[in-house]
Design an enzyme around this catalytic site. Structure first.
Site, PDB file in Angstrom:
ATOM      1  N   LYS A   1       6.571  34.010  48.088  1.00 62.78           N
ATOM      2  CA  LYS A   1       6.676  32.385  48.511  1.00 62.78           C
ATOM      3  C   LYS A   1       5.707  31.811  49.742  1.00 62.78           C
ATOM      4  O   LYS A   1       5.543  30.874  49.352  1.00 62.78           O
ATOM      5  CB  LYS A   1       8.086  32.618  48.967  1.00 62.78           C
ATOM      6  CG  LYS A   1       9.401  32.646  47.996  1.00 62.78           C
ATOM      7  CD  LYS A   1      10.637  32.799  47.782  1.00 62.78           C
ATOM      8  CE  LYS A   1      12.041  32.612  47.047  1.00 62.78           C
ATOM      9  NZ  LYS A   1      11.715  34.577  47.213  1.00 62.78           N
TER      10      LYS A   1
ATOM     11  N   PHE B   1      22.011  31.250  47.178  1.00 67.33           N
ATOM     12  CA  PHE B   1      23.315  30.600  47.793  1.00 67.33           C
ATOM     13  C   PHE B   1      24.272  31.204  47.147  1.00 67.33           C
ATOM     14  O   PHE B   1      24.287  31.394  45.592  1.00 67.33           O
ATOM     15  CB  PHE B   1      23.377  29.186  46.741  1.00 67.33           C
ATOM     16  CG  PHE B   1      22.590  28.322  48.639  1.00 67.33           C
ATOM     17  CD1 PHE B   1      21.485  29.040  49.465  1.00 67.33           C
ATOM     18  CD2 PHE B   1      22.339  26.997  48.079  1.00 67.33           C
ATOM     19  CE1 PHE B   1      20.970  28.777  51.016  1.00 67.33           C
ATOM     20  CE2 PHE B   1      21.704  26.346  49.269  1.00 67.33           C
ATOM     21  CZ  PHE B   1      21.182  27.410  50.585  1.00 67.33           C
TER      22      PHE B   1
ATOM     23  N   HIS C   1       9.262  28.468  46.892  1.00 65.78           N
ATOM     24  CA  HIS C   1      10.509  28.834  46.079  1.00 65.78           C
ATOM     25  C   HIS C   1      10.900  28.445  45.445  1.00 65.78           C
ATOM     26  O   HIS C   1      10.673  27.457  44.549  1.00 65.78           O
ATOM     27  CB  HIS C   1      11.968  28.735  47.235  1.00 65.78           C
ATOM     28  CG  HIS C   1      12.452  29.326  47.128  1.00 65.78           C
ATOM     29  ND1 HIS C   1      12.887  30.229  45.622  1.00 65.78           N
ATOM     30  CD2 HIS C   1      13.797  29.926  47.831  1.00 65.78           C
ATOM     31  CE1 HIS C   1      13.911  30.736  45.940  1.00 65.78           C
ATOM     32  NE2 HIS C   1      14.542  30.460  47.393  1.00 65.78           N
TER      33      HIS C   1
END
Lengths: 415, 79
Positions: free
Chosen positions: A339, A403, A344
């Site tokens: 990354k 997440f 990302h």
């Protein structure tokens, strides 16, 4: 070769570093960066704190014909582009009425995405408000649905063994590969086209991630903003892109004499059940995912010399991951974090980074982590920086976390 | 408006929406069987035709427009 062996025989990608796998890999080895200033009007309109992103190097409009483009969301477009490349790289022709290179009943698709088609949702909502019902596209729902990328690929390649579209935020692409491994091992398919895609650099996503304080604001240095494991990191850089691989039972691949890049030897999926965005402070979910991946692959911790890290360049996440890797595998592991160069890619990240992991095994080279100048002392593992590292590897793990508390680890071994 | 002009106007809409070469679009062609246009694209074509020719094409009428010629006749009668 055992009956359970699953191999990678084709790879495709479109990323901020290039429109295919070769240019992405070359960019990584040469120290290129996908970071760019966000020059859209909306950055000023909404006074967004993060004014940088990592957009695609090659626009889908340079690859797909006009009518295909207008019937698909950008996320679907890039999944299809990467899938076509992977399919062709595996040595297959596109199917037609006369010729089906893989039995459709034995061919599956598993392509994940974090959000799917927010571009379409926003554009069509604007049309509804400004011009009314008649101007809303009848393709609105198929363009915005998160299973759209996988479904389009299934139609293109005539895959009838089942289509899956994992949604596990930034782990979606990796979960796409894990699901595909299950499909082949459980006997549902011989070949699965697997990966992830995301294309959501929009005012609302940049605003939302800004409000959760996860984006870098190193606005004066777009190429230096994503700096995983570096002491001066301050958040991630929003990227877009897609990676897709052709996974195949080793038996099926051997029967047709296919080139094999590597094996996907095991996968581990766990969940933190802790906080909707924050990782569990003990990292137990990440540790268990890595253990499950190598355990199911029949590997010992010493076999795994390299981890392609999720490391997004956030202050908390990178240190937590390094600690989890050290706990699961030991001190000998060499890390890299793509990354730093790619930004990302959210739902595309796990798939594109799996491709990079596979190429590290295939070529015996680990790309350097871009922008790692002063390693954070809390990262107690060696991270490849500066120049790529030449190293013949037996096994490597790719980490992806999302997440929601999703942890996915994939264990690859040299073919 | 002459039939020929309506056919050409429809052809350009079909090309825009479905990517069928406008020269392929002639009165005897079936939208579905010959031009490979799906029901979703037919809705878009109808909306654009309404705007271009100033007609209303309700869903029950749209279902009867099998060929390009059917659509031309409908537009001539209702414009």
């Amino acid at each position: 070769m055992t009956v359970n062996d699953v191999v990678i025989t084709g790879m495709g990608a479109t990323t901020p570093l290039g429109g295919d796998v070769a240019s992405t890999w070359d960019g990584l080895l040469n120290g290129a960066s996908g970071g760019r200033p966000l020059e859209e009007d909306w950055v000023d309109t909404y006074d967004l704190p993060s004014r940088i992103a990592a957009p695609l190097a090659v626009e889908p409009s340079e690859v797909l014909p006009r009518v295909r483009l207008r019937r698909m969301d950008r996320c679907e477009q890039i999944a299809l582009i990467a899938a076509r490349q992977a399919w062709s790289d595996a040595g297959f022709d596109l199917p037609d009425e006369q010729h089906e290179p893989v039995d459709p009943e034995r061919l599956g698709v598993s392509i994940g995405t974090g959000i799917g088609g927010p571009n379409t949702l926003l554009e069509q909502h604007d049309l509804l408000k400004s011009q009314g019902l008649r101007k809303v596209s009848p393709l609105t729902v198929p363009m915005l649905m998160p299973n759209g990328p996988a479904a389009h690929v299934s139609i293109e390649l005539r895959a009838r063994a089942g289509v899956h579209s994992p949604a596990s935020a930034c782990a979606s692409g990796a979960e796409g590969l894990a699901k595909a491994l299950d499909m082949i091992r459980s006997g549902r398919a011989d070949v699965v086209v697997a990966g992830g895609a995301e294309a959501c650099i929009r005012p609302i996503t940049v605003a939302g991630f800004s409000q959760s304080r996860t984006l870098s604001t190193r606005n004066d240095d777009p190429e230096g903003a994503s700096r995983p494991f570096d002491a001066a990191r301050d958040g991630f850089v929003m990227g877009e892109g897609s990676g897709v691989v052709v996974l195949e039972s080793a038996e099926h691949a051997a029967a047709r004499g296919a080139r094999v890049y590597a094996r996907l030897a095991g996968a581990g999926i766990t969940s933190d059940a802790y906080h909707i965005t924050g990782n569990h402070p003990d990292g137990i979910g990440q540790v268990n995912a890595i253990n499950e991946a190598i355990g199911s692959a029949g590997l010992s911790t010493t076999d795994v010399e390299h981890v392609n890290a999720h490391a997004t360049s956030t202050v908390v996440g990178d240190v937590g991951e390094a600690a989890a890797v050290r706990k699961a595998l030991g001190d000998h592991v060499l890390l890299t974090a793509p990354k730093g160069a790619l930004g990302h890619l959210v739902g595309g990240a796990g798939a594109v980074e799996s491709i990079i992991t596979v190429l590290s095994l295939y070529h015996g080279v680990i790309p350097a982590t871009r922008n790692l100048e002063e390693p954070d002392p809390k990262v107690e593992l060696e991270v490849v920086a500066g120049e790529p590292r030449t190293k013949q590897l037996t096994a490597a793990v790719n980490d992806s976390f999302g997440f929601g508390g999703h942890n996915v680890a994939l264990a690859f071994t040299r073919a | 408006m002459a039939n020929e002009e309506i056919t050409q106007g429809l052809a350009s809409i079909v090309e825009e929406v479905a990517g069928v070469d406008a020269e392929e679009v002639s009165v005897e062609k079936s939208f579905v069987d010959d031009l490979d246009i799906d029901s979703l694209s037919m809705v878009e074509i109808a909306v654009q035709a309404e705007d271009k020719f100033g007609v209303k094409i309700p869903d029950d009428e749209l279902a009867n427009l099998k060929t390009v010629g059917d659509a031309v006749d409908y537009i001539v009668k209702n414009a």
